[in-house]
Every structure is written in C-alpha cells, then in structure tokens.
Design a protein around this motif. Structure first.
Motif, PDB file in Angstrom:
ATOM      1  N   MET A 333      11.601   2.507   2.534  1.00  0.00           N
ATOM      2  CA  MET A 333      11.778   2.744   0.962  1.00  0.00           C
ATOM      3  C   MET A 333      10.233   3.024   0.550  1.00  0.00           C
ATOM      4  O   MET A 333      10.353   3.982  -0.346  1.00  0.00           O
ATOM      5  N   ARG A 334       9.125   2.548   1.080  1.00  0.00           N
ATOM      6  CA  ARG A 334       7.909   2.911   0.176  1.00  0.00           C
ATOM      7  C   ARG A 334       6.771   2.550   1.431  1.00  0.00           C
ATOM      8  O   ARG A 334       7.047   1.614   2.172  1.00  0.00           O
ATOM      9  N   THR A 335       5.664   3.285   1.407  1.00  0.00           N
ATOM     10  CA  THR A 335       4.584   3.046   2.302  1.00  0.00           C
ATOM     11  C   THR A 335       3.326   2.938   1.249  1.00  0.00           C
ATOM     12  O   THR A 335       3.119   3.421   0.475  1.00  0.00           O
ATOM     13  N   TYR A 336       2.517   1.538   1.687  1.00  0.00           N
ATOM     14  CA  TYR A 336       1.501   1.427   0.854  1.00  0.00           C
ATOM     15  C   TYR A 336       0.326   1.532   1.905  1.00  0.00           C
ATOM     16  O   TYR A 336       0.161   0.941   2.736  1.00  0.00           O
ATOM     17  N   MET A 337      -0.609   2.548   1.110  1.00  0.00           N
ATOM     18  CA  MET A 337      -1.735   2.795   1.846  1.00  0.00           C
ATOM     19  C   MET A 337      -3.048   2.531   0.907  1.00  0.00           C
ATOM     20  O   MET A 337      -3.184   2.897  -0.099  1.00  0.00           O
ATOM     21  N   GLY A 338      -4.064   1.617   1.458  1.00  0.00           N
ATOM     22  CA  GLY A 338      -5.107   1.496   0.694  1.00  0.00           C
ATOM     23  C   GLY A 338      -6.371   0.403   1.708  1.00  0.00           C
ATOM     24  O   GLY A 338      -7.379   0.581   1.236  1.00  0.00           O
ATOM     25  N   HIS A 339      -5.881   0.203   2.815  1.00  0.00           N
ATOM     26  CA  HIS A 339      -6.544  -0.508   3.971  1.00  0.00           C
ATOM     27  C   HIS A 339      -7.242   0.834   4.792  1.00  0.00           C
ATOM     28  O   HIS A 339      -6.523   1.603   5.085  1.00  0.00           O
ATOM     29  N   SER A 340      -8.390   0.327   5.137  1.00  0.00           N
ATOM     30  CA  SER A 340      -9.044   1.533   5.878  1.00  0.00           C
ATOM     31  C   SER A 340      -8.930   0.900   7.539  1.00  0.00           C
ATOM     32  O   SER A 340      -9.310   1.509   8.481  1.00  0.00           O
ATOM     33  N   LYS A 341      -8.657  -0.744   7.621  1.00  0.00           N
ATOM     34  CA  LYS A 341      -8.390  -0.864   9.188  1.00  0.00           C
ATOM     35  C   LYS A 341      -7.203  -1.872   9.072  1.00  0.00           C
ATOM     36  O   LYS A 341      -6.366  -1.743   8.046  1.00  0.00           O
ATOM     37  N   ALA A 342      -6.848  -2.145  10.269  1.00  0.00           N
ATOM     38  CA  ALA A 342      -5.413  -2.802  10.583  1.00  0.00           C
ATOM     39  C   ALA A 342      -5.119  -3.795   9.656  1.00  0.00           C
ATOM     40  O   ALA A 342      -6.119  -4.539   9.205  1.00  0.00           O
ATOM     41  N   VAL A 343      -4.174  -3.927   9.318  1.00  0.00           N
ATOM     42  CA  VAL A 343      -3.510  -5.073   8.470  1.00  0.00           C
ATOM     43  C   VAL A 343      -3.094  -6.371   9.261  1.00  0.00           C
ATOM     44  O   VAL A 343      -2.259  -6.012   9.989  1.00  0.00           O
ATOM     45  N   ARG A 344      -3.485  -7.405   8.969  1.00  0.00           N
ATOM     46  CA  ARG A 344      -3.362  -8.744   9.580  1.00  0.00           C
ATOM     47  C   ARG A 344      -2.137  -9.623   9.117  1.00  0.00           C
ATOM     48  O   ARG A 344      -1.470 -10.110  10.021  1.00  0.00           O
TER      49      ARG A 344
END
Length: 587
Positions: A333-344
């Motif tokens: 449904m939606r993609t959230y992009m804001g981090h520059s490295k892997a999300v933990r």
C-alpha cells in the motif's frame, strides 16, 4: 372397410380423369419432426436489438423459445446494469455521441500519425476515402506534411532556438550576435560560443571571461547551503531531535494503492468493520497462503496493525519500510523512504495511525502511517537497537530507545527533549518489554543480563544475571501478562515470571531450534496456548505452552527466519519474515 376402400379408389379415379396424363403424381403433405417454435419472441428480440435494447430473460421460466444473446442471458433482472458491464461501443453498438461508427482497416502507426497531425495542424487523411478532412488552408500552407515527416531544416531550426534560449538564460552569449547562417554560433566549432559551451574537460586550458564573479542567485544559494550544513553539524553535536537527516536522505513516501480515500471518505488505513475474532481458540497453520516480495534485501522485522491486523508493516535491510494489505488485495500500500541504512526495528502506536522506525543510520523516525510524512526525527549519535512507545493511552508521546552505547534513552516526542536516561547496562540494549500494567519495564542486553526498571526512575529494581545465562535478543510477553518468554542464544527459550520476584521458571523450557548468533523473534498465540519462534535454518517452530513439547514446525524461508507474528484476530493465521527478503502468510 370395403366402403372406405371403394370411396378411396373412386376419388383417385376422378382425379385421374380430371387431370391430364402429364401432371405429376401427388404425394402426402410433408411433416417435420421438429417441434413448432413460436417465432414472435425472436422477431421482437431482433427489433429490440436494433434499437439498442436487450430484454433480460426471466429466470423462472423453464422453456426458452428462442436463442438468447449473451447480453440477454447476463442482463440484470431489475434496476440498472453493473457499473463495470459493457455498454455503448464496448457492447457492439454503433451509435456514438459524435455520429455513427464505421469500421476501417487501418494500421496503428497510420492512425497515430493522422490523429496527431489533425491535433497539431488541423487536417488529416480520411481512411475510408482518398480525400482530406479538416483545415484546407493549413493543408496548403504545410504542403500536406504530417507530424512524422516534418522537414529537416525545421528540426534544425527548433534545435538551434532551444540552445539559444538555454544559453540566453545562462547569460553566456550575447543573443544579438548571430552568424551568417542565422544561428548564434553554438553549432559552429570556430565560434567563441561553441568553445565556451564544450571546453569543460580538465585539460581544456583556461577560458577567458568564464569563472568570474558569482551572480546574486548563486551567492544566495551558496549562503543557504553553508547555513544548512552548519545547522546540521550543530544538531549532531547537541544530540537532540533534528528535522534534517545526517545521511543526506530526503524523507519521502510513495502510495501504491488505487485511492487514499474510498467512496465513503474513509482512509485506506481504516480497519474493516466486519473484522472480528470468531472464537478464542487458536490453531497451528499448515499451508502457505500468500507471499509478499517487495524488499530487495532481507526483512528484519514485521508488525501487524494493532487490534485488527488488516495491514502489516515490514522493516527492510534495503533502507525501506513498507506496509502491505492483508485483508483484501494483498498488495503493497505504501513505501516509506527516509533512512540511509538498514532499518532494524519498527513499532506502531496504539491506534496504528503512527509508527516508529530505528535504523543503523543512527536515526529514529516517527511517521504518519496514512500520509507517509515524518513527524519528527530523533538521534543521539548512537545506533538504536530497539524502539518502543509507552503502551498507556495518555503516554503515547513517550519514546524509549535501547542504544548501542548501553543506555535506554527516553524522549518526550511533543517537545523533542530527552527526559530520562537509564544507563546501568554494560552492553548494547536489545529489548524493552513493559510489564505490571506498564508501571515497569524489562530490558535485556549484550551483557547477558536482565534488568527491571520502574518507568521514569533510572534505578534498577531487579537485576538477573546467572553464570549459565546467554544474551537474550528477543523477549515476548504472554497474553495473560504473568510470564516473559526470552529467546536465549544457547538455542532455547526461557520463561521468567513477571511477578515481584521475576524469577526463572525452571519447569518451562522450549528447545529444538537453532538460533545461536541470530536475533530471531519469539512470540505467543493470542490465546497463549502456543509459543512460536523463527530459527537460523528458515523454520518456524511451534511449542505447546503447557507440555513444552514441539507441536509443529514449518519450513518458511531460505536462510534465517528472523520474525514471526500471529494475527491478532484470525486464529490460524501467522506471518513470517526472513533474510531472503520475503514475508509469508500462513494458514
């Protein structure tokens, strides 16, 4: 009988006498074995179809006296047709609001050419006859050219005009200076304009007149850029909540669904009204129902939408966070992009309208689930390993994060200020679990200990550390809130009481899986009857809570099965995620 025969012969004799010898012998009238058909209905149907109407069939009648059309068979009995039903041209009718539709055998390229020519110049070739329709004056003026065979000189002239405009904006040439060909010298290698435009290589030598003073606009941009960099540096030094992103990533979000609001104005994250738990008894899933495959790298965590579970949030090692539809379409449904490295780690607020993400780029972001906007960003300059919101409804603005520098940091998200630091651990903090009606919370760390804290007071009220203990990277609370299940890195799940003493229950121990070296999540079924966990071989294990025996195991992923979540409402549905980048849904 004799009388009948005699009368028959008499009649024949009379006929023979009355008819000439050349007349043919008469035979009995022919009879058809086919049943008689009432063709009144057929005639009405034909006349009705010519008028663009189709009478539906009555489903109660047992005999159909004619061959009905497809449209008659599927026409609605009452009311208007379905909104997606064919009508008009699609149904095969010829009357169009602009006239009568005629068939013409024409190739798609020819059609596009004439269509675009008509919209650009006002004339086009009629495919049904050898003549032209449209503006005759424009036809004479352009010499009957179409858009696809414009003269080469015109293309060149347009190209020169575009370059002229671009250079005029840059202020590199004097527009008044034109060469004898009518151009401005950009295409002439002997001209100064060509040298200025093309000599950009490091060995091209010095250029006179270029690289002088900056324009006012360039000076303003340079000052703004320097001020922004200075501000970012100050934010990093302070360690507060900064709106900027140290990794240089721009916070953005992409919506993949059809529409963000439905016809009643409800948001796409609104839970379905018919989603209710049928009973409290949970069952072990046996088969794969759906696979979500949008992440390009491994998936590190998944979370169902609170209380309803119609959406599932996933944190990817490809720096993206995605939310998927579980209840209807099964799509992203939606993609959230804001981090520059892997999300933990990820964590929903109580109502699901917002969520937290923790990443290896040392930032914690607070997102709006519906719009995809970042509400605020928090950072201490250290890597956050776990993020949690206080579960109390009146404390949804309190953020707790376990950091790589052995601290648990508490923020007030309304002000962006750090309100408390719990710093008794001797290693990176892995888990935060609220117990005792959210008055206390338990943390585990790489220092192989468990510590219990009073919320808001940075003093350890219980410290558990035994020689046999290993690091516990995942902890889950039992639905009755009396027990904690801790994933121990010596390939077993240990159970601790959440009562006053917080002691180990030595009778309950779940083993058989291999998790050494992996932070595989442990979880409970909503009714508390089953314990489940992923393992390093891609399996999902289920144990019976009472007997501690292995109830079932599923081969879910290639590589590590890192996350497992039980659906909050549907008793036999389980979601798993792994380092193969897939999220799987089991029933």
């Amino acid at each position: 009988m004799d009388q009948l025969l005699s009368s028959y012969t008499d009649a024949d004799d009379e006929e023979q006498l009355s008819s000439p010898e050349s007349s043919p012998v008469r035979t009995l009238p022919a009879k058809s074995s086919a049943p008689t058909v009432d063709d009144t209905m057929l005639a009405l149907t034909v006349t009705g179809s010519k008028g663009g109407q189709s009478k539906p069939l009555d489903p109660t009648q047992h005999v159909v006296s004619f061959n009905p059309t497809y449209d008659q068979l599927w026409a609605p009995i009452y009311g208007p047709a379905h909104p997606y039903a064919k009508d008009g041209i699609a149904q095969g009718l010829r009357n169009h609001k602009l006239g009568f539709v005629e068939d013409a055998a024409i190739e798609s390229f020819v059609f596009d050419e004439q269509y675009n020519t008509f919209h650009k110049f006002g004339y086009a070739a009629d495919p049904s006859a050898n003549n032209i329709v449209g503006d005759a004056d424009a036809l004479q003026e352009n010499g009957g050219l179409s858009v696809y065979n414009v003269r080469q000189n015109d293309h060149k002239r347009k190209r020169i005009e575009k370059k002229k405009e671009k250079l005029e904006k840059l202020g590199e040439i004097d527009v008044g200076e034109e060469d004898e060909e009518g151009g401005n010298g950009v295409d002439n290698p002997a001209s100064e304009a060509w040298i200025r435009k093309n000599s950009k290589s490091p060995w091209a030598g010095e250029r006179e007149g270029v690289g002088g003073e900056l324009t006012e606009e360039q000076k303003k941009y340079a000052e703004e850029h320097a001020a922004k960099k200075r501000k970012e540096g100050e934010g990093e030094n302070e360690g507060g909540a900064g709106k900027g992103n140290a990794g240089g990533m721009v916070d953005k979000s992409t919506f993949h669904g059809k529409e963000e609001k439905d016809y009643q104005g409800r948001s796409w994250i609104a839970p379905p009204k018919d989603a209710k738990a049928t009973n409290d008894h949970c069952y072990i899933p046996k088969r794969l129902v759906h696979t979500w495959s949008g992440h390009t790298k491994g998936v590190s965590a998944i979370r169902f939408f609170p209380k309803h579970g119609h959406l599932i949030l996933s944190a990817g090692m490809d720096t993206k966070v995605k939310i998927w539809d579980v209840h209807n379409s099964g799509k992203c449904m939606r993609t959230y992009m804001g981090h520059s490295k892997a999300v933990r780690d990820i964590w929903f607020s109580n109502d699901g309208s917002k969520f937290l993400t923790a990443s290896y780029d040392k930032n914690i972001k607070y997102w709006d689930t519906e719009t995809g906007q970042v509400i605020s960003t928090f950072s201490t300059g250290k890597i956050p390993y776990v993020v949690r919101l206080n579960p109390d409804e009146d404390k949804q603005n309190v953020l707790l994060a376990g950091m790589s520098d052995k601290k648990i940091v508490q923020w007030d998200m309304n002000t962006g200020q750090i309100t408390q630091e719990y710093d008794q651990h001797l290693g990176a903090v892995n888990t935060i679990t609220f117990v005792d009606n959210n008055r206390r919370f338990v943390t585990s760390s790489d220092d192989k200990s468990l510590r219990v804290w009073e919320f808001g007071i940075p003093v350890v009220i219980k410290y558990i550390s035994e020689p046999h203990m290993h690091s516990m990277p995942s902890i889950a609370l039992h639905p009755n809130s009396n027990w904690l299940a801790a994933q121990s890195l010596d390939n077993q799940i240990l159970i601790y009481s959440t009562r006053e003493r917080f002691q180990l229950n030595k009778k309950k121990r779940f083993a058989g899986h291999i998790v050494a070296g992996y932070a595989c999540q442990v979880n409970f079924s909503p009714d508390g009857r089953f314990v489940m966990s992923g393992d390093g071989e891609g399996k999902c294990w289920f144990w019976d809570w009472k007997s501690c025996k292995v109830f079932s195991k599923l081969k879910c992923h290639e590589g590590v099965c890192i996350g497992v979540e039980w659906h909050p409402l549907e008793q036999s549905k389980v979601a798993t995620c792994g380092w193969d980048g897939l999220i799987k849904y089991w029933d």
